[in-house]
Design an enzyme around this catalytic site. Structure first.
Site, PDB file in Angstrom:
ATOM      1  CG  ASP A   1       2.301  -2.298   3.401  1.00  0.00           C
ATOM      2  OD1 ASP A   1       2.687  -3.207   2.654  1.00  0.00           O
ATOM      3  OD2 ASP A   1       1.342  -1.545   3.126  1.00  0.00           O
TER       4      ASP A   1
ATOM      5  CD  GLU B   1       5.960  -1.832  -3.990  1.00  0.00           C
ATOM      6  OE1 GLU B   1       5.383  -0.829  -4.449  1.00  0.00           O
ATOM      7  OE2 GLU B   1       5.412  -2.947  -3.922  1.00  0.00           O
TER       8      GLU B   1
END
Length: 502
Positions: free
Chosen positions: A20, A177
């Protein structure tokens, strides 16, 4: 076929369990943050001058007052996920979510120096993960998060001033997301991930005249995905963009490198990759190939930091504090770890908690190479058991350890735990070792060898199948961590080495 070349910078630019990624630039320097889940300290922070060679300079969440992971017991992939790192108004800002069994706590911290110290958390009352921060020309602060939803907040108090309300949520794939909102020229762009963080992962983008849209999706969406291909890098997604001083654009993203037969097993976790971005005549991004070798390099990029091997990294525990690469599980271990009680050694004082426990007395570092060699010299005379562990979580891990007059190898695979090898302990402190090797693996991703140094060299006590320490078996979002542990008593580790093997 993926494009490759024999020389030049290599991907991933930050290998191992650093998922991420979020990136920003301040002058000639870049800064990057990644997820840490149930490990402490939280959110590793890196610095680079070329987007290729990265140095960890700290962890944003390194105090108990900032990070409580006690409610992540039950699943090791809870905790800190998907930070966004930005620089605004002379300060660094980092927003993230602590996802726990009790719910989700979103907050931001700030710092003048990204190496720390970072502030105490400021809560933002939203109910999902992957928050992003962006400011418009009027100074309004926008938080966009998984769903995809958006709100305007007071960036001093975290109070929601407007929203939340739904905004553009991709092309219709599952799990929209990882949104990042940014401006280029007259357009605001909304970049997001969709399709799930497994093999269907993808990156899509839309643009509009304001941070609130209305949004026009890119006709080429998804602009990046390796789904349904035989590319050696898979799960590509969760991207962030940054502009270099020369006006070129670059993307950091996560991906995995599966090994072995179907379904393919990735053991290092989701790693940080880099690729180039150009813009077409209509103002849409064109994403370069995400290959093992960068087909184009950022300004001033040199070297190949994530190649098949790596330098020997040795810690003699002579410093006054542990390097920021070291991790513990769910809590800091101030009382259990000492660099001063036996200077030049790391003493580890264990409790009754074993590596099967949700809070073991364990300090480790991420495995960053498919082939690696780890060694540590341990004096375990004052301890019931002490040694090395290679860990996915409390349910999937292997150990080699000193226990009384013997050296043991233990394997924990889900509900099954067994001592698979024993040997008499040599006199005095012992060098224990864990090796991972892909060359001897057939259908599995790698073979893990656990043993100790004897007078005749390295004595391998067990060769274990590496697929049981993979995400595809253990599940979740993390990768392997290798380190030192103790149970019931104090052990002293004189040194620890980690080496990537070519």
């Amino acid at each position: 076929m993926p494009s490759e070349r024999a020389t030049g910078p290599m991907n991933p630019v930050i290998p191992g369990f650093y998922p991420d990624p979020s990136v920003c630039r301040v002058g000639p320097e870049y800064f990057l943050a990644a997820s840490s889940f149930s490990y402490f300290p939280g959110v590793p922070v890196f610095r680079s001058t070329d987007l290729v060679n990265w140095t960890q300079i700290g962890n944003a969440l390194d105090r108990r007052s900032q990070l409580d992971l006690s409610a992540t017991r039950g699943w090791s992939s809870l905790g800190i996920c998907a930070p966004t790192l930005r620089h605004h108004d002379g300060r660094f800002w980092l927003i993230t979510t602590n996802s726990t069994m009790a719910g989700m706590h979103t907050f931001f911290v700030t710092a003048e120096d990204p190496a720390g110290p970072w502030s105490e958390p400021v809560t933002v009352d939203i109910d999902n993960i992957d928050p992003d921060l962006a400011w418009d020309d009027e100074g309004n602060c926008w938080v966009t998060y998984a769903g995809i939803n958006q709100c305007r907040i007071d960036d001093a108090t975290g109070k929601i001033l407007e929203g939340p309300y739904p905004t553009w949520s991709g092309t219709g794939l599952q799990f929209p997301e990882a949104p990042h909102l940014f401006r280029r020229g007259d357009w605001w762009y909304l970049l997001l991930a969709e399709g799930g963080t497994e093999r269907g992962h993808a990156v899509s983008i839309a643009r509009g005249p304001s941070p609130q849209g209305p949004w026009e999706p890119c006709p080429a969406n998804p602009v990046l995905s390796h789904r349904s291909t035989d590319h050696p890098i898979q799960n590509t997604g969760h991207a962030d963009l940054v502009e270099a001083p020369d006006g070129s654009w670059w993307m950091v993203l996560l991906g995995v490198r599966p090994r072995g037969l179907t379904p393919g097993f990735h053991v290092l976790g989701r790693e940080t990759f880099l690729t180039s971005v150009t813009w077409d005549d209509d103002g849409w991004p064109i994403i370069g190939p995400v290959d093992a070798h960068l087909t184009s390099a950022p300004p001033a990029a040199t070297g190949a930091p994530a190649g098949p091997g790596g330098p020997l990294v040795r810690d003699d525990f002579d410093a006054t504090a542990l390097h920021p690469r070291w991790l513990t599980v769910r809590r800091p271990l101030e009382a259990a770890l000492s660099l001063t009680s036996r200077p030049g050694r790391l003493t580890v004082t264990g409790t009754a908690a074993t590596m099967d426990h949700e809070e073991p007395v364990f300090v480790g570092r991420r495995q960053q190479h498919h082939r690696c060699r780890t060694r540590a010299l341990v004096d375990a005379d004052g301890c019931a058991e002490a040694g090395l562990s290679i860990r996915m979580d409390e349910h999937f891990h292997y150990e080699v350890a000193v226990r009384a007059a013997e050296i043991i190898v233990r394997a924990r695979i889900g509900p099954l735990a067994s001592i698979v090898a024993r040997a008499p302990k040599p006199d005095g402190p012992v060098v224990l070792g864990i090796d991972t090797d892909t060359e001897t693996a057939l259908w599995n991703p790698d073979e893990i060898t656990l043993g100790f140094e004897s007078g005749d060299g390295f004595a391998a006590l067990a060769n274990l199948d590496g697929r049981f320490l993979s995400t595809e078996v253990a599940t979740g979002f993390t990768g392997r961590v290798i380190g030192m542990y103790a149970v019931e008593g104090t052990a002293a580790f004189d040194w620890f080495t980690y080496e990537g093997i070519t």
